[in-house]
Design a protein around this motif. Structure first.
Motif, short mmCIF file in Angstrom:
data_model
loop_
_atom_site.label_atom_id
_atom_site.label_comp_id
_atom_site.label_asym_id
_atom_site.label_seq_id
_atom_site.Cartn_x
_atom_site.Cartn_y
_atom_site.Cartn_z
N GLY A 55 0.80 -1.21 0.00
CA GLY A 55 0.00 0.00 0.00
C GLY A 55 0.84 1.26 0.00
N LEU A 56 1.89 1.28 0.81
CA LEU A 56 2.77 2.44 0.86
C LEU A 56 3.44 2.68 -0.49
N VAL A 57 3.86 1.62 -1.15
CA VAL A 57 4.52 1.76 -2.45
C VAL A 57 3.54 2.23 -3.51
N LEU A 58 2.35 1.62 -3.54
CA LEU A 58 1.36 1.99 -4.55
C LEU A 58 0.89 3.44 -4.40
N LEU A 59 0.84 3.91 -3.17
CA LEU A 59 0.39 5.28 -2.93
C LEU A 59 1.51 6.28 -3.19
N GLY A 60 2.75 5.92 -2.85
CA GLY A 60 3.85 6.88 -2.94
C GLY A 60 4.58 6.91 -4.27
N ALA A 61 5.02 5.76 -4.76
CA ALA A 61 5.88 5.72 -5.94
C ALA A 61 5.27 6.36 -7.19
N PRO A 62 3.98 6.13 -7.49
CA PRO A 62 3.43 6.73 -8.72
C PRO A 62 3.47 8.26 -8.75
N ALA A 63 3.53 8.90 -7.58
CA ALA A 63 3.59 10.36 -7.57
C ALA A 63 4.83 10.87 -8.29
N VAL A 101 -1.97 7.20 -12.91
CA VAL A 101 -1.32 7.43 -11.61
C VAL A 101 -2.38 7.49 -10.51
N CYS A 102 -3.47 8.20 -10.77
CA CYS A 102 -4.53 8.33 -9.77
C CYS A 102 -5.15 6.97 -9.44
N VAL A 103 -5.32 6.13 -10.45
CA VAL A 103 -5.89 4.80 -10.23
C VAL A 103 -4.98 3.98 -9.32
N VAL A 104 -3.67 4.00 -9.61
CA VAL A 104 -2.72 3.21 -8.80
C VAL A 104 -2.67 3.76 -7.38
N ARG A 105 -2.66 5.08 -7.25
CA ARG A 105 -2.64 5.68 -5.90
C ARG A 105 -3.94 5.37 -5.14
N GLY A 106 -5.06 5.33 -5.86
CA GLY A 106 -6.31 4.94 -5.22
C GLY A 106 -6.26 3.52 -4.69
N GLY A 128 -3.52 2.01 -3.71
CA GLY A 128 -2.66 2.08 -2.52
C GLY A 128 -3.40 2.63 -1.31
N LEU A 129 -4.24 3.63 -1.54
CA LEU A 129 -5.03 4.20 -0.46
C LEU A 129 -5.96 3.14 0.13
N ALA A 130 -6.62 2.36 -0.72
CA ALA A 130 -7.52 1.31 -0.24
C ALA A 130 -6.79 0.30 0.61
N VAL A 131 -5.61 -0.12 0.16
CA VAL A 131 -4.82 -1.09 0.92
C VAL A 131 -4.45 -0.54 2.29
N MET A 132 -4.06 0.72 2.34
CA MET A 132 -3.64 1.31 3.60
C MET A 132 -4.79 1.46 4.58
N LEU A 142 6.80 19.18 -5.14
CA LEU A 142 5.68 18.71 -4.33
C LEU A 142 5.37 17.25 -4.62
N PHE A 143 5.45 16.84 -5.87
CA PHE A 143 5.23 15.44 -6.22
C PHE A 143 6.26 14.54 -5.53
N VAL A 144 7.50 14.99 -5.51
CA VAL A 144 8.55 14.22 -4.83
C VAL A 144 8.28 14.15 -3.33
N LEU A 145 7.87 15.26 -2.75
CA LEU A 145 7.57 15.29 -1.32
C LEU A 145 6.43 14.33 -0.98
N ALA A 146 5.40 14.30 -1.82
CA ALA A 146 4.29 13.38 -1.59
C ALA A 146 4.73 11.93 -1.67
N ALA A 147 5.62 11.63 -2.61
CA ALA A 147 6.13 10.27 -2.73
C ALA A 147 6.93 9.87 -1.50
N VAL A 148 7.80 10.76 -1.04
CA VAL A 148 8.65 10.47 0.12
C VAL A 148 7.80 10.27 1.38
N ALA A 149 6.73 11.07 1.53
CA ALA A 149 5.89 10.98 2.72
C ALA A 149 5.33 9.58 2.90
N SER A 150 4.95 8.93 1.80
CA SER A 150 4.41 7.58 1.88
C SER A 150 5.52 6.53 1.96
#
Length: 376
Positions: free
Chosen positions: A79-87, A102-107, A109-113, A164-172
């Motif tokens: 979940g962390l990878v699916l939400l973060g890496a695509p950003a 990207v939004c689909v993959v992040r979605g 990841g969000l569901a898994v988390m 900002l995209f990089v920051l969002a990826a790192v956060a997850s």
């Protein structure tokens, strides 16, 4: 000696949840802005949010099976990878089809988390303090929305989209450091292989699921249509902030009280408060009514989040916690999305006051099964 609530394992889960939530909310409003700035217009902006939500709802049905196959560690890590890496891919493209992918993959990841983390919290929490643990989780999962939504928009002007995209990826992705310290498998045994929507009759799960869905319908409507129905943007901003602050606080407090007197006792007044708050939007031209209603709805909504989930866990063995988490999150995301879609058609023909009144009536009706359940 009292049993510790925030153990090292619980703290690791909370850090993962906060980081992944921050990753999501930093880009919730930014991706639509990014698409609009690159010529996709309002349609593209709306599709980006819709794609993420639909993907989340679809994948939530699969997470219990993932928990059974891969355990908590493998599931949460994915979940962390699916939400973060695509950003990171957004740094290199603004093409609408690729951004939607990207939004689909992040979605997903969000569901898994959200499904995996809340099941793990319920699993590792002391049984007599489960409501308080879920409330603590609710506060931590709510903070990224309060912080990330305004911060993401602000940072686009300060550091630009790419940073900002990089920051969002790192956060997850930073949450991966916490994964080795969490439980691998349920303490109650191997997760049962059940369909998320299977075995509901006689399980006691159907009532809290449907009741919570009725409240999330109103939540999705208020967030989506309050800015459109009111011409006073300052009042709307204050109301949404009040609601966002009230909900996590009520979620924690209701969990603490629910451990002492039982969540079923608190659920009817929580739903009644939510109905009263939703009904205040009938007077959408009155700033005091809108802000007061937002506070009441935030309290009722936050309490309902905790209480319905606590009731569902109380009625299920640990081996079905994945199913409970998936059901609850389906009620959350499905109610949120369905309410916004249906309300759009209703308001077009009936106007905002009547449409908001119908919304409040739907929530008010949901108090009836909670009263029947409490009286037993």
């Amino acid at each position: 000696m009292p049993t510790a609530l925030v153990t090292p394992a619980f703290a690791r889960v909370l850090m993962m949840v906060f980081g992944s939530g921050l990753s999501m909310y930093l880009l919730t409003s930014v991706v639509p802005l990014y698409l609009a700035a690159n010529g996709a217009g309002g349609i593209g902006a709306g599709l980006s949010t819709g794609a993420m939500m639909l993907a989340a709802v679809a994948v939530e049905l699969l997470v219990p099976r993932m928990l059974r196959c891969f355990g908590y560690r493998g599931t949460l890590a994915s979940g962390l990878v699916l939400l973060g890496a695509p950003a990171l891919a957004l740094v290199f493209t603004s093409s609408l089809p690729l951004v939607l992918a990207v939004c689909v993959v992040r979605g997903a990841g969000l569901a898994v988390m959200v499904v995996g983390a809340v099941a793990l919290v319920a699993d590792i929490a002391p049984a007599h303090r489960r409501g308080e643990a879920l409330g603590t989780y609710g506060v931590v999962v709510g903070l990224p929305a309060v912080i990330g939504l305004p911060l993401g928009v602000y940072l686009t002007n300060l550091i630009g989209y790419d940073a900002l995209f990089v920051l969002a990826a790192v956060a997850s992705l930073a949450g991966l450091a916490m994964v080795p310290g969490v439980a691998s498998r349920s303490t109650g045994g191997t997760e049962q292989h059940v369909q998320v929507l299977g075995g509901l009759r006689g399980s006691g799960l159907l009532m809290p699921t449907c009741v919570f869905a009725s409240v999330t319908v109103a939540a999705g409507i208020s967030v989506t249509f309050l800015p459109l129905g009111s011409g006073n943007h300052l009042v709307v901003a204050i109301a949404l902030l009040v609601q966002a602050i009230a909900a996590p606080g009520a979620r924690w407090l209701s969990g603490r009280l629910g451990d002492r007197i039982g969540p079923a006792r608190l659920l009817p007044p929580a739903i009644a408060l939510a109905a009263l708050g939703a009904g205040s939007l009938v007077f959408i031209g009155n700033p005091a009514a809108v802000i007061t209603g937002a506070a009441l709805f935030g309290i009722g909504f936050g309490a309902a989040q905790n209480l319905t989930l606590a009731i569902m866990y109380d009625r299920s063995p640990k081996t079905r916690y994945g199913q409970v988490s998936a059901l609850w999150n389906l009620a959350y995301d499905g109610g949120w999305g369905a309410g916004a879609i249906v309300f759009g058609f209703v308001v077009a023909g009936a106007g905002y006051p009547l449409a908001f009144a119908l919304t409040a009536a739907l929530v008010a009706v949901a108090t009836l099964p909670t009263l029947r359940a409490h009286s037993r």
